[in-house]
Write a protein that holds these residues in place. Structure first.
Motif, short mmCIF file in Angstrom:
data_model
loop_
_atom_site.label_atom_id
_atom_site.label_comp_id
_atom_site.label_asym_id
_atom_site.label_seq_id
_atom_site.Cartn_x
_atom_site.Cartn_y
_atom_site.Cartn_z
N ARG A 132 9.99 -2.81 4.51
CA ARG A 132 11.21 -3.23 3.80
C ARG A 132 12.46 -3.13 4.64
O ARG A 132 13.31 -4.01 4.61
N TRP A 133 12.63 -2.08 5.43
CA TRP A 133 13.85 -1.95 6.22
C TRP A 133 13.91 -2.96 7.35
O TRP A 133 14.98 -3.30 7.82
N GLN A 134 12.79 -3.51 7.77
CA GLN A 134 12.82 -4.57 8.79
C GLN A 134 13.49 -5.82 8.24
O GLN A 134 14.27 -6.46 8.94
N ALA A 135 13.24 -6.14 7.00
CA ALA A 135 13.86 -7.31 6.38
C ALA A 135 15.36 -7.12 6.27
O ALA A 135 16.14 -8.04 6.50
N ALA A 136 15.81 -5.91 5.93
CA ALA A 136 17.24 -5.62 5.84
C ALA A 136 17.90 -5.75 7.21
O ALA A 136 19.02 -6.27 7.33
N MET A 137 17.24 -5.30 8.26
CA MET A 137 17.79 -5.41 9.62
C MET A 137 17.88 -6.86 10.05
O MET A 137 18.82 -7.24 10.73
N LEU A 138 16.92 -7.69 9.67
CA LEU A 138 16.97 -9.11 10.01
C LEU A 138 18.20 -9.78 9.40
O LEU A 138 18.88 -10.57 10.04
N GLY A 139 18.54 -9.42 8.19
CA GLY A 139 19.71 -9.97 7.52
C GLY A 139 21.01 -9.57 8.20
O GLY A 139 21.97 -10.32 8.23
N GLN A 140 21.06 -8.37 8.77
CA GLN A 140 22.26 -7.90 9.44
C GLN A 140 22.45 -8.54 10.79
O GLN A 140 23.54 -8.73 11.27
N ASN A 141 21.35 -8.90 11.47
CA ASN A 141 21.42 -9.45 12.82
C ASN A 141 21.74 -10.93 12.84
O ASN A 141 21.96 -11.49 13.89
N ARG A 142 21.72 -11.59 11.71
CA ARG A 142 21.94 -13.04 11.69
C ARG A 142 23.32 -13.37 11.24
O ARG A 142 24.03 -12.71 10.65
N THR B 22 0.81 -1.20 0.00
CA THR B 22 0.00 0.00 0.00
C THR B 22 0.85 1.26 0.00
O THR B 22 0.35 2.35 -0.25
N ALA B 23 2.13 1.11 0.27
CA ALA B 23 3.09 2.22 0.23
C ALA B 23 4.42 1.66 -0.28
O ALA B 23 4.64 0.45 -0.28
N GLN B 24 5.32 2.53 -0.71
CA GLN B 24 6.59 2.07 -1.26
C GLN B 24 7.49 1.44 -0.21
O GLN B 24 8.38 0.68 -0.56
N LEU B 25 7.27 1.72 1.06
CA LEU B 25 8.17 1.18 2.08
C LEU B 25 7.77 -0.21 2.56
O LEU B 25 8.44 -0.78 3.41
N VAL B 26 6.70 -0.79 2.02
CA VAL B 26 6.30 -2.13 2.44
C VAL B 26 6.31 -3.10 1.25
O VAL B 26 6.17 -2.69 0.10
N ARG B 27 6.49 -4.36 1.58
CA ARG B 27 6.37 -5.45 0.60
C ARG B 27 5.19 -6.31 1.02
O ARG B 27 4.90 -6.43 2.20
N GLN B 28 4.55 -6.95 0.06
CA GLN B 28 3.44 -7.84 0.38
C GLN B 28 3.91 -9.29 0.29
O GLN B 28 4.63 -9.66 -0.64
N TYR B 29 3.48 -10.08 1.25
CA TYR B 29 3.82 -11.49 1.33
C TYR B 29 2.56 -12.32 1.48
O TYR B 29 1.54 -11.84 1.97
N TYR B 30 2.66 -13.58 1.07
CA TYR B 30 1.57 -14.55 1.22
C TYR B 30 2.06 -15.67 2.12
O TYR B 30 3.15 -16.22 1.90
N CYS B 31 1.28 -16.02 3.12
CA CYS B 31 1.63 -17.11 4.03
C CYS B 31 1.02 -18.40 3.51
O CYS B 31 -0.20 -18.50 3.34
N ASN B 32 1.86 -19.40 3.24
CA ASN B 32 1.39 -20.70 2.77
C ASN B 32 0.75 -21.53 3.88
O ASN B 32 0.06 -22.49 3.60
#
Length: 56
Positions: free
Chosen positions: A46-56, A26-36
């Motif tokens: 989007r920036w939450q996903a980038a932070m997850l990659g840095q913390n692992r 709904t905005a440029q700063l978010v991505r949409q996902y589907y839960c299987n």
């Protein structure tokens, strides 16, 4: 679509079995996902996903 590789969890059931369905929600700063697992569509900042990659 391809599987998410940054361990994004569903907002509803916490499953990691999710697929990105759109780079922009709904905005440029978010991505949409589907839960299987629970068959829900949710948005993730989007920036939450980038932070997850840095913390692992």
């Amino acid at each position: 679509m391809s599987k998410a590789h940054t361990h994004i969890q569903c907002s509803f059931c916490s499953s990691e079995d999710v697929e990105k369905i759109s780079s922009f929600g709904t905005a440029q700063l978010v991505r949409q996902y589907y839960c299987n697992h629970c068959h829900s569509v949710f948005e993730y900042i989007r920036w939450q996903a980038a932070m997850l990659g840095q913390n692992r």
